[in-house]
Each structure stands twice: as structure tokens, then as C-alpha cells.
Design an enzyme around this catalytic site. Sequence first.
Site, PDB file in Angstrom:
ATOM      1  N   GLY A  74      -0.757   5.051  -6.347  1.00 41.12           N
ATOM      2  CA  GLY A  74      -2.285   5.180  -6.053  1.00 41.12           C
ATOM      3  C   GLY A  74      -2.123   4.828  -4.542  1.00 41.12           C
ATOM      4  O   GLY A  74      -1.685   3.594  -4.109  1.00 41.12           O
ATOM      5  N   SER A 108       0.774  -1.132   0.093  1.00 37.51           N
ATOM      6  CA  SER A 108      -0.092  -0.120   0.085  1.00 37.51           C
ATOM      7  C   SER A 108       0.868   1.135   0.111  1.00 37.51           C
ATOM      8  O   SER A 108       0.236   2.408  -0.399  1.00 37.51           O
ATOM      9  CB  SER A 108      -0.922   0.004   1.247  1.00 37.51           C
ATOM     10  OG  SER A 108      -0.393  -0.016   2.325  1.00 37.51           O
ATOM     11  N   ASP A 134      -3.171   2.901 -10.427  1.00 36.60           N
ATOM     12  CA  ASP A 134      -3.924   1.808  -9.762  1.00 36.60           C
ATOM     13  C   ASP A 134      -4.826   1.986  -8.917  1.00 36.60           C
ATOM     14  O   ASP A 134      -4.790   3.008  -7.741  1.00 36.60           O
ATOM     15  CB  ASP A 134      -2.620   0.862  -8.804  1.00 36.60           C
ATOM     16  CG  ASP A 134      -3.351  -0.018  -8.181  1.00 36.60           C
ATOM     17  OD1 ASP A 134      -4.380  -0.597  -8.357  1.00 36.60           O
ATOM     18  OD2 ASP A 134      -2.528  -0.513  -7.196  1.00 36.60           O
ATOM     19  N   ARG A 151       1.127  -6.731   3.021  1.00 41.67           N
ATOM     20  CA  ARG A 151       0.813  -5.439   2.153  1.00 41.67           C
ATOM     21  C   ARG A 151       0.889  -4.090   2.869  1.00 41.67           C
ATOM     22  O   ARG A 151       1.308  -3.177   2.276  1.00 41.67           O
ATOM     23  CB  ARG A 151      -0.519  -5.658   1.363  1.00 41.67           C
ATOM     24  CG  ARG A 151      -0.959  -4.466   0.593  1.00 41.67           C
ATOM     25  CD  ARG A 151      -1.913  -4.880  -0.555  1.00 41.67           C
ATOM     26  NE  ARG A 151      -2.099  -4.229  -1.771  1.00 41.67           N
ATOM     27  CZ  ARG A 151      -2.459  -2.871  -1.773  1.00 41.67           C
ATOM     28  NH1 ARG A 151      -3.115  -2.532  -0.543  1.00 41.67           N
ATOM     29  NH2 ARG A 151      -2.486  -2.262  -2.713  1.00 41.67           N
ATOM     30  N   CYS A 157     -10.999   0.536  -0.597  1.00 46.60           N
ATOM     31  CA  CYS A 157      -9.919   0.989   0.503  1.00 46.60           C
ATOM     32  C   CYS A 157     -10.257   2.316   1.217  1.00 46.60           C
ATOM     33  O   CYS A 157     -10.969   2.967   0.848  1.00 46.60           O
ATOM     34  CB  CYS A 157      -8.817   1.579  -0.664  1.00 46.60           C
ATOM     35  SG  CYS A 157      -7.368   1.882   0.374  1.00 46.60           S
TER      36      CYS A 157
END
Length: 502
Positions: free
Chosen positions: A313, A264, A359, A419, A320
Site C-alpha cells: 500500500g 512509506s 495496509d 518513515r 495520506c
Amino acid sequence: MAYYYEEPSRTFGEYLLVPGYSSSECVPTSVSLKTPLVKYRKGEEECPFSLNIPMVSAIMQSVSGDKLAVALAKQGGISFVYGSQTIEEEANMIRRVKAYKKGFVTSDSNLSPEATLGDVLDLKERTGHSTVAITDDGSSHGKLLGIVASRDYRLSRMEKSLKVTEFMTPIDKLIVASDDTSLHDCNDIIWDNKINTLPLVDKEGHLSYMVFRKDYDSHKENVNELLDAHKSYVVGAGINTRDFAERVPALVEAGVDVLCIDSSEGYSEWQARTIKWIRDNYGDTVKVGAGNVVDGEGFRFLAEAGADFIKIGIGGGSICITRETKGIGRGQATAVKDVARARDEYFKETGVYIPICSDGGIVYDYHITLALAMGADFVMLGRYFARFDESPTNKLYINGNYVKEYWGEGSNRARNWQRYDLGGATKLSFEEGVDSYVPYAGPLAEGVQGTLYKVKSTMCNCGALSIEELQQKAKLTVVSATSIVEGGSHDVILKNSSKKYD
Ligand code: RVP
């Protein structure tokens, strides 16, 4: 003192393209959507790895399984199979994509003569393939003894314990060809004999390959399909910054074509370490994208770390909630513009063009065109692909509508803590994503072709026959809140009101 960006953080819905001159040659069928995937010396060499359409699927459990990967590669794009599963499971997904189609397929469904009908059914469940080669040692290159296809057994009439040798089509009744037969001749043999599968054997009778009739048909239908040198579909895979020393070799061994670090937040030492490890062990032979970043500084860091492409992004994904929970991120349009500027500067300085990927946050099809016009070379989509038949999630009927499930990698359901990890974590500490439904949208091929026809039409309105030309010619304008209202149907009573999703 803290740094303040001059421009507000804007997203795609705040922009429109203003048409340019289009000549009579500017028609959608003449538009090329070919676009670079990995860095190269633009102007001096061809990009070694391009996409035929500017779309890739998100590195997510609810999006990119092997079925979707095959469907998207048939259209000319690429899937990044999700990394939030065991190394073995991810490598198996890659293997299934690579084995799915070649002119010559190494058989991935093989059993020995000792196997039973029950074993055939188990194997079919695992591989999804209904043709099983029976070889002396049960391997893909053992001596061929026969073939079991669906027509060879009837579940209602046969016991699961029945040996395959009792119902297979034995070698003396099979049409086989020698393994130096050309693909063209194999297809002629298939047609002349009205068979679906042609096994190719070497001089000792060992199985080399299979050629399938369905592959020939499907190749003719998909002019844009993305194939590797061995005629397998091209596929990517997500990796993380923790277990790369084990995961990358397994994925490379399985035949993956390109990797992408799934995180992320990509402006981190962890990403640089991961890329360095790949370069130290594989040089430039393994291609790896990195991200996500949202400004020129983040881009520069990953460019210097050696990334082959860079993803943009934070917080724009439909599922999200990073911006809500952590207060970090940037409007997707502003982020793309800023990173594109940094990419162009880097190219001027070094001669190396690093493709960038927008993205998340694509809601309407025209957002794809905007992202490309703003400088993105391709876009990554999650919600968009989750809606199709080929995504790995359940299709449900809720309140009179068909929907598919779609959940974020930062949700409790996916628990993809790697992530979101910035070191030391072993679990997901708090959620950054939600679990949701998206409206079902049928087969991927139809959806993607419809979307891209719109993209090509808009490109023609801007006088552009390629993505690069669009980036040079595009004229973009910020829209006011009132003009957004003007852009939809307004001041009329709609006869059939249905919510638009594309
Ligand atoms: P979208 O296409 O808008 O659905 O966004 C997909 C993107 O959202 C992914 O490619 C990824 O960058 C991001 N994502 C995935 N999971 C989560 C989360 O749980 N927050 N975010």
C-alpha cells in the site's frame, strides 16, 4: 522507454464479490478467520505464528498505543505499537502490554516501605494499575511486606506524605499462596476468599507473581484472544531503517512478539539492510515484516531480503496525501492482486509462503472481505481503529457529534521523518499526511465483532469457511460507475439520513 502497466490502478470500491454456492453448513458461526502472520513452509509445517482474526492496527501515534494493543489482542488480532517515539517509550509500551495479563503476572507496580501515598499515586498514573506491592527493596521480587489497593486510602482524608506502611494491608493480614500453586488452585483461593489479588511468594517470602481475579473473568469472555506461551497478550512494534541497532534489542528485551519496518516505500536498500542486521543478530528468532510495496517486483525484493511478511500500500491511507504530493502509489486493489500473484509464484518456486498484508484504504467493512478474497492474509487499519475508545487520542464533541482525533505519520503533527526517509534526512521536509477527526465509534470489542460478523456472512455467501477457501472460490467483478449508484439506496426519500462509516 518507460514501462506502462496494462491495467488501470483500481481500488476496493470498484469491485464486488459475486456469490457462489453455499451449503447449509456454511453459516457465520462455522467460519474460521485464523490466518498466518509470518512465513512458513506451507503444506509441510504449521505456521509458527498465526492471528485469530485477519486484522492488525496501523503503526501510528494516533492508533496503536498499549491500551489498543491489549483490546485488539483480546479479540485475536495484533497491534504494531508506533515507532515514532523514543526507544524507551516504545519499549515501555511493549512492557505494559506484556505485563497486562498473564495467569501469573510479574508485578510491575512495586514500592519500598519508605514510599508515600504520593508515590503510590504517581506509580498508578504511570502504569495504570491500582494494586501496588510493597517489598523490602521496592522491586518486583523483593520480600513482600504488604499490598496497597485503592480501598486502602482516601485522598480526601490522607496526606500525600503519609508512608505506605501506615495504610497498606500488611503481610500478616494478607492471603498469599506459595509460588508452586497451580492457576486453577489460585483461582479457587481467589473465589473462596472473595479477594481480587493473590500474591504468590517463594519459601523465603519473596514475591514471585500476582494472580488477579479480573484476568480470570476476562479470559472466559474472550475466546479468540491472542496469548503467548506465558499467557501475556501478543504485541508487535514498528521499527525504522535508521536506529534499528539500538531499537530492536530494546524491544526484544521488553518482550515484543513481532516487528515491522514502518516505511512509506519499502522497495529500498535500507529495508534489506535492516532485515540483514536482524538476521545476523537474531537469526530467525525475531520475526520482522517489511514494506510497503505495490507490485510483484517490490514483493520479490523484500522476500529475497528475508521478510517474514510483506505489507502492501502506497498512498491509499485515509490521512495520506503521498499520491497528491509526490505522484507515486497504486490503487490498493490492483496492488493487492499483483502482489498476491507474486507471492503465489514465490511459493510455487520455493515452498515458502509469505503472508501479505493490505495496509490502508479500508473504508467499508466489505473492503476487508475484498482484500482477503484478492489474496491478502490480513489487513492493517488506521482510521478504523482510531475511532474506538481505546485509541490513544482525544475524544471531542464537535458540531453535535463525538469524534476522535486521527493524524498521519507524515503530518507535521507526527513528524515521523524516518518513515519517509530515503537517506540523509533529519527532519520532515514536506508533509505527506493530514491531521483530522474521525467519527467516534465506541468500544473496540463491539466494533470488531460487528465488522467480522459481516465478513463471515459474506464469506458464507461465497461458500467459504476459511480465508484460504475464500481466496480459492472468490469471483470478483469490476463495477461500472453507474452500478455503484445502484448499489446504495437510490430513488427513494430517506426518512433518517445519517452518513455511513462502516
Ligand atoms: P487508513 O486505515 O486508511 O487510515 O490507513 C492507514 C495507513 O496509512 C497506515 O497503516 C500507513 O500505511 C498509512 N499512513 C500513515 N500515515 C500516513 C501519512 O501521514 N501519509 N500514511
